[in-house]
Design an enzyme around this catalytic site. Structure first.
Site, short mmCIF file in Angstrom:
data_model
loop_
_atom_site.label_atom_id
_atom_site.label_comp_id
_atom_site.label_asym_id
_atom_site.label_seq_id
_atom_site.Cartn_x
_atom_site.Cartn_y
_atom_site.Cartn_z
N GLN A 124 -3.24 4.97 5.19
CA GLN A 124 -2.90 3.52 4.96
C GLN A 124 -1.48 3.49 4.63
OE1 GLN A 124 -4.17 1.72 1.22
NE2 GLN A 124 -4.34 -0.35 2.03
N SER B 293 2.00 -0.57 1.45
CA SER B 293 2.89 -0.52 0.72
C SER B 293 4.53 -0.22 1.16
CB SER B 293 2.60 0.09 -0.51
OG SER B 293 1.42 -0.47 -1.10
N GLU C 100 -11.60 -3.37 0.54
CA GLU C 100 -10.96 -2.48 -0.34
C GLU C 100 -11.41 -2.67 -1.85
OE1 GLU C 100 -6.68 -0.21 -1.14
OE2 GLU C 100 -6.86 -2.38 -1.04
N SER D 247 -3.70 -4.46 -8.07
CA SER D 247 -3.69 -4.16 -9.55
C SER D 247 -4.65 -5.11 -10.30
CB SER D 247 -2.15 -4.18 -9.91
OG SER D 247 -1.84 -5.75 -9.83
N GLU E 289 -3.99 -7.06 -12.61
CA GLU E 289 -3.55 -8.22 -12.78
C GLU E 289 -3.53 -9.03 -11.69
OE1 GLU E 289 -1.54 -5.19 -13.46
OE2 GLU E 289 -2.39 -5.61 -15.49
C1 LIG Z 1 -1.59 6.63 -6.64
C2 LIG Z 1 -1.29 5.67 -5.93
C3 LIG Z 1 -1.79 5.60 -4.63
C4 LIG Z 1 -1.56 4.72 -3.86
N1 LIG Z 1 -1.95 4.66 -2.25
C5 LIG Z 1 -1.54 3.83 -1.41
C6 LIG Z 1 -2.00 4.04 -0.13
O1 LIG Z 1 -2.68 4.82 0.29
N2 LIG Z 1 -1.33 2.97 0.87
C7 LIG Z 1 -0.82 1.99 0.57
O2 LIG Z 1 -0.25 0.96 1.35
N3 LIG Z 1 -0.51 1.67 -0.78
C8 LIG Z 1 -0.87 2.55 -1.66
N4 LIG Z 1 -0.49 2.44 -3.28
C9 LIG Z 1 0.46 1.40 -3.50
C10 LIG Z 1 -0.42 0.16 -4.38
O3 LIG Z 1 -1.00 -0.54 -3.43
C11 LIG Z 1 0.84 -0.49 -4.98
O4 LIG Z 1 1.31 0.49 -6.02
C12 LIG Z 1 0.24 -1.70 -5.84
O5 LIG Z 1 0.05 -2.61 -4.76
C13 LIG Z 1 1.29 -2.20 -6.70
O6 LIG Z 1 2.73 -2.26 -6.17
P1 LIG Z 1 3.76 -1.70 -6.96
O7 LIG Z 1 3.51 -0.38 -7.68
O8 LIG Z 1 5.08 -2.00 -6.28
O9 LIG Z 1 3.81 -2.85 -8.29
P2 LIG Z 1 4.53 -4.01 -8.60
O10 LIG Z 1 4.02 -4.84 -7.52
O11 LIG Z 1 5.61 -3.90 -8.57
O12 LIG Z 1 4.03 -4.46 -9.77
C14 LIG Z 1 4.35 -4.14 -11.14
C15 LIG Z 1 3.35 -4.68 -12.17
O13 LIG Z 1 3.58 -5.95 -12.23
C16 LIG Z 1 2.25 -6.60 -11.99
N5 LIG Z 1 2.24 -7.91 -11.14
C17 LIG Z 1 3.02 -7.94 -9.93
N6 LIG Z 1 2.85 -9.29 -9.43
C18 LIG Z 1 2.49 -9.92 -10.37
C19 LIG Z 1 1.85 -11.38 -10.41
N7 LIG Z 1 1.99 -12.18 -9.75
N8 LIG Z 1 1.38 -11.72 -11.79
C20 LIG Z 1 1.12 -10.88 -12.61
N9 LIG Z 1 1.36 -9.55 -12.66
C21 LIG Z 1 2.04 -9.07 -11.41
C22 LIG Z 1 1.48 -5.52 -11.39
O14 LIG Z 1 0.00 -5.83 -11.59
C23 LIG Z 1 1.96 -4.45 -12.23
O15 LIG Z 1 1.53 -4.22 -13.58
C24 LIG Z 1 -0.91 3.40 -4.18
C25 LIG Z 1 -0.47 3.38 -5.53
C26 LIG Z 1 -0.45 4.33 -6.32
C27 LIG Z 1 -0.04 4.46 -7.63
#
Ligand SMILES: Cc1cc2nc3c(=O)[nH]c(=O)nc-3n(C[C@H](O)[C@H](O)[C@H](O)COP(=O)(O)OP(=O)(O)OC[C@H]3O[C@@H](n4cnc5c(N)ncnc54)[C@H](O)[C@@H]3O)c2cc1C
Lengths: 396, 383
Positions: free
Chosen positions: B126, B129, B244, B368, B370
């Site tokens: 996938q 991100s 998902e 997430s 949130e």
């Molecule tokens: C182990 C792992 C595997 C993954 N596998 C895949 C994959 O295979 N393919 C893929 O495409 N992606 C994958 N992901 C990515 C995953 O979908 C993202 O990590 C996720 O969408 C969160 O984005 P971020 O890490 O950039 O956090 P951010 O978006 O920067 O968020 C940081 C914090 O802020 C909170 N937050 C953000 N926006 C808001 C809001 N509007 N209101 C309240 N809270 C908010 C979040 O919940 C989080 O707590 C994976 C992530 C991990 C950790």
């Protein structure tokens, strides 16, 4: 009553912070050091010795500095802030503390002298793999499966200790063992002595531990013969627990500041994360947890400094419980509020959470302390922090 | 209202249980139950076994291998599979890209990809991100520019789970930089052996390697690999992310792990505090399972039930809480995380801390927690 550090203590803190920041202010440097055996920097260990920190809690006549639990806490907190991998807690405070409490004057002068000078790393070999009567007794101050015997006037040890923090690098092992006549004794065994076999490995917090097997290993009895050292172990564990709380405090402080910095700078949806109140309120709750932990920890250090052993163990348990709760909360939230980046080994925050977990389990976790404290709640009415005691009258 | 399953559904459940516990190699299931790492081959072998029996993609359209089951049966299928320690069919294939292709792709593309996807002949990754596009997925910047019939892709994806095994990656790319954020996005399928595509490992805090960065430098992608219409990627992404969310409440897995924790606890269960902690978890898990059953029993099919956010939110919290329980059962023995054979401590104590740390991810990915709360607040509560 005064919860602030005096000038000397502030100077100590600044000096240690300077050293710690030079050594590990760059997290990459810490990563490099923990990737290679022995899992810490011998150079930094020497620097800690030169600063007098490895002899901090021990009397001057044995090469120490003669400082108290507050100063020990200051050092531990500073090392916690940068996740310094040097075994200050387990080698100096815990193993050294046992030697200081149980050893004869000669043993103290020899062992603590070498420890203070940075010439000998100590490890306390106490945890037994599922020691009888079972896992529930895992933080018990007694030894069961490692036994000591003195068939012809020499003490010999048999059995396995695991995991022993820094058990492979240790020059000298402080070992708890069941005595033939009952009770638990403490022994000194050279790490590379006959009858000792060690297998070392890495731990999830970047540290090192080992399985240490004794097969008729000659050992020197720590202190006078015929003494059950369980109470000494309880007391030394209380000292180390409070130091561990300080180390956790350092790690929690940094986890919180890293999180608030991140919320201010990380942008999603075109705005900084700090724009979302749901997140800033959670950071505020982390701060609440931190301050609760700080209060309990500083209090416990002061109770320890007062020298009352019985109160000390209880205060250490109370601080231990609070820090366990706060540490879990802050560690987990720090990762969550960072999102994916905190899951990576390269980034500080997840490593802080790993270390907080290890510290929690080192000398009794929250559950353990809660069990201990819960057993006594019927005995008093309200707790008085200044005496540290419940008032029985009120309850009656 | 009725509590019992119908005779037919009960028989169905039994049939699933028998299949999973007898047809999937015990070695694979033991690896899953013990929490050891299952390599690529374990997933592939399992999914092919399931697919041969028509059990890999029951929720796909019938013509592509679906079974037209009720949501209840799909639930029973999943629960029994998790209870037996059978590794779920690769979610990237069966829950994510498969349904999207079945819904949006051309007939030609369906024929080309769907059977191979169901059988795990293609391992999908996938690629959504990016470093600056996490929760705010529409902020993605990886670009695809027309060059004759082809697309030229440049940029970086991150967090690509199991990308080291990936044959193909489904990506969201920016095809119209001028349009409003969501409007300029397309979905492209990219062969991961294409020149210019590079997979770089990311190490996680548990020491493992399960996620990757995927870098694209002038990667040439045939025009026919575009899914649906150009600049319609966001519609497909929303459809995919909805699915998902449904798949990620691991009720069966958590139940199995909690029951296992009780076995591992041994005489620690004499401790009333511990018993209370277990009872609390069991009760919450029961309420969650019942919620899952309610959702399944009442779902009209098609659109995910709005309460599926509850399943994701609470399911991941319980999953984390159970891993925390196991960590605490191991206690100081968990410090043996790096010990190998020859350790006097049981293997589960070595795995407890890495598993606990690793599972912090569950509340971050897949939308997430949130973001789930936001969905509940907006969509369900109208706030
Ligand atoms: C182990 C792992 C595997 C993954 N596998 C895949 C994959 O295979 N393919 C893929 O495409 N992606 C994958 N992901 C990515 C995953 O979908 C993202 O990590 C996720 O969408 C969160 O984005 P971020 O890490 O950039 O956090 P951010 O978006 O920067 O968020 C940081 C914090 O802020 C909170 N937050 C953000 N926006 C808001 C809001 N509007 N209101 C309240 N809270 C908010 C979040 O919940 C989080 O707590 C994976 C992530 C991990 C950790």
């Amino acid at each position: 009553m005064d919860f602030t550090y005096d000038d000397e203590q502030v100077a100590l803190r600044d000096a240690v912070r300077g050293l710690a920041t030079r050594a590990y202010g760059d997290f990459e440097q810490r990563r490099r050091v923990v990737a290679e055996d022995p899992g810490f920097s011998e150079k930094v260990w020497t620097q800690l010795a030169e600063m007098g920190l490895l002899g901090l809690p021990f009397p001057e006549e044995v090469g120490g500095v003669g400082a108290g639990p507050v100063e020990v806490g200051i050092v531990a907190a500073e090392l916690g802030r940068v996740l310094a991998p040097e075994p200050f807690l387990t080698s100096v405070v815990l193993a050294g503390g046992l030697v200081a409490a149980a050893g004869t004057p000669e043993q103290q002068a020899d062992v603590l002298g070498r420890l203070s000078a940075g010439e000998a790393v100590l490890a306390f070999a106490h945890h037994e793999p599922w020691g009888s009567p079972g896992p529930a007794a895992r933080w018990s101050p007694t030894a069961t499966t490692v036994t000591a015997s003195d068939p012809d006037g020499t003490w010999l040890l048999g059995g396995v200790k695991e995991p022993v923090a820094h058990g492979l690098r240790a020059d000298l092992l402080v070992v708890s063992a069941a005595l033939p006549a009952g009770g638990t004794g403490l022994f000194l065994v050279p790490g590379d002595g006959p009858g000792v076999s060690r297998t070392g490995y890495s731990t999830y917090d970047g540290g090192r531990a080992a399985r240490v097997a004794f097969d008729g290993a000659p050992a020197i009895r720590l202190g006078a013969p015929g003494v059950d050292q369980s109470a000494t172990i309880v007391a030394a564990a209380a000292q180390a627990r409070v130091a561990a709380c300080h180390e956790a405090l350092g790690a929690m402080e940094v986890a919180l500041s890293a999180t608030t910095d991140y919320l201010r700078t990380r942008k999603q949806f075109g705005v900084p994360l700090a724009t979302f109140q749901s997140l800033t309120f959670r950071a505020a709750d982390m701060y609440v947890s931190l301050e609760m932990a700080r209060s309990a920890t500083l209090w416990a250090a002061m109770v320890l400094a007062s020298g009352d052993r019985e109160r000390a163990a209880e205060a250490a348990s109370r601080a231990g419980l609070q820090v366990s709760r706060s540490g879990r909360h802050i560690g987990q939230e720090a990762i969550q509020l960072h999102g994916g980046i905190a899951m990576t080994a390269e980034y500080l925050v997840g490593n802080l959470t790993a270390r907080l977990t290890a510290l929690d389990h080192l000398l009794g976790d929250g559950h353990h302390h809660l069990t201990t404290l819960a057993a006594g709640v019927g005995d008093y009415g309200a707790l008085d922090p200044l005496t540290g005691r419940g008032s029985k009258e009120e309850h009656a | 209202m009725q509590l019992e399953l119908s005779t037919e559904d009960e028989a169905f459940r039994e049939e699933m249980r028998t299949f999973f516990t007898t047809q999937v190699p015990a070695e694979i299931r033991e690896t899953v139950i013990a929490g050891r790492e299952l390599g690529r081959d374990g997933y592939v072998e399992t999914q092919r076994t399931l697919n041969a029996a028509g059990l890999a993609v029951p929720h796909w359209p019938v013509e592509w291998g679906g079974r037209d089951w009720s949501d209840l049966r799909r639930h029973l299928w999943l629960e029994e599979m998790q209870a037996a320690g059978v590794p779920a069919p690769l979610p990237f294939n069966v829950s994510m890209i498969g349904p999207v292709l079945a819904q949006f792709a051309s007939q030609e593309m369906k024929e080309r990809f769907l059977p191979a996807t169901a059988n795990l002949d293609i391992w999908w990754s996938q690629g959504f991100s990016e470093p600056d596009a996490g929760s705010d997925l529409a902020g993605l910047r990886t670009s695809a520019v027309r060059d004759g019939d082809d697309w030229i892709v440049n940029g970086q994806k991150t967090w690509t789970t199991l990308g080291q095994y990936g044959d193909w990656i489904f990506t969201l790319v920016r095809t119209d930089p001028e349009a409003k954020k969501q409007a300029g996005i397309s979905m492209l399928l990219i062969d991961m052996t294409t020149p210019g595509l590079e997979v770089r490992p990311i190490q996680l805090i548990d020491g493992g390697h399960e996620v990757n960065e995927v870098w694209f430098t002038d990667v040439r992608v045939p025009g026919e690999n575009l899914v649906g219409e150009v600049n319609q990627g966001w519609t497909m992404a929303k459809f995919l992310l909805g699915n998902e969310r449904v798949g990620v409440a691991p009720v069966g897995t958590v139940k199995r792990n909690l029951a296992r924790a009780k076995r591992l606890a041994g005489n620690q269960l004499n401790d009333p505090l511990l018993r209370a902690r277990v009872a609390e978890l069991e009760n919450e898990l029961l309420a969650l399972e019942l919620t899952a059953l309610r959702v399944a029993a009442h779902s009209a099919g098609g659109e995910p039930h709005p309460a599926s956010s509850v399943l994701k939110l609470k399911g991941t919290e319980l999953q984390q809480a159970v891993s925390e329980l196991v960590l605490d059962l191991a206690g100081p023995a968990a410090y043996s995380s790096g010990a190998g054979a020859g350790s006097d401590l049981p293997e589960w104590t070595h795995l407890a801390a890495p598993a606990y740390l690793n599972l912090r991810k569950a509340s971050i990915y897949g939308g997430s927690n949130e973001i789930q709360r936001q969905i509940i607040a907006r969509t369900i509560l109208g706030l």
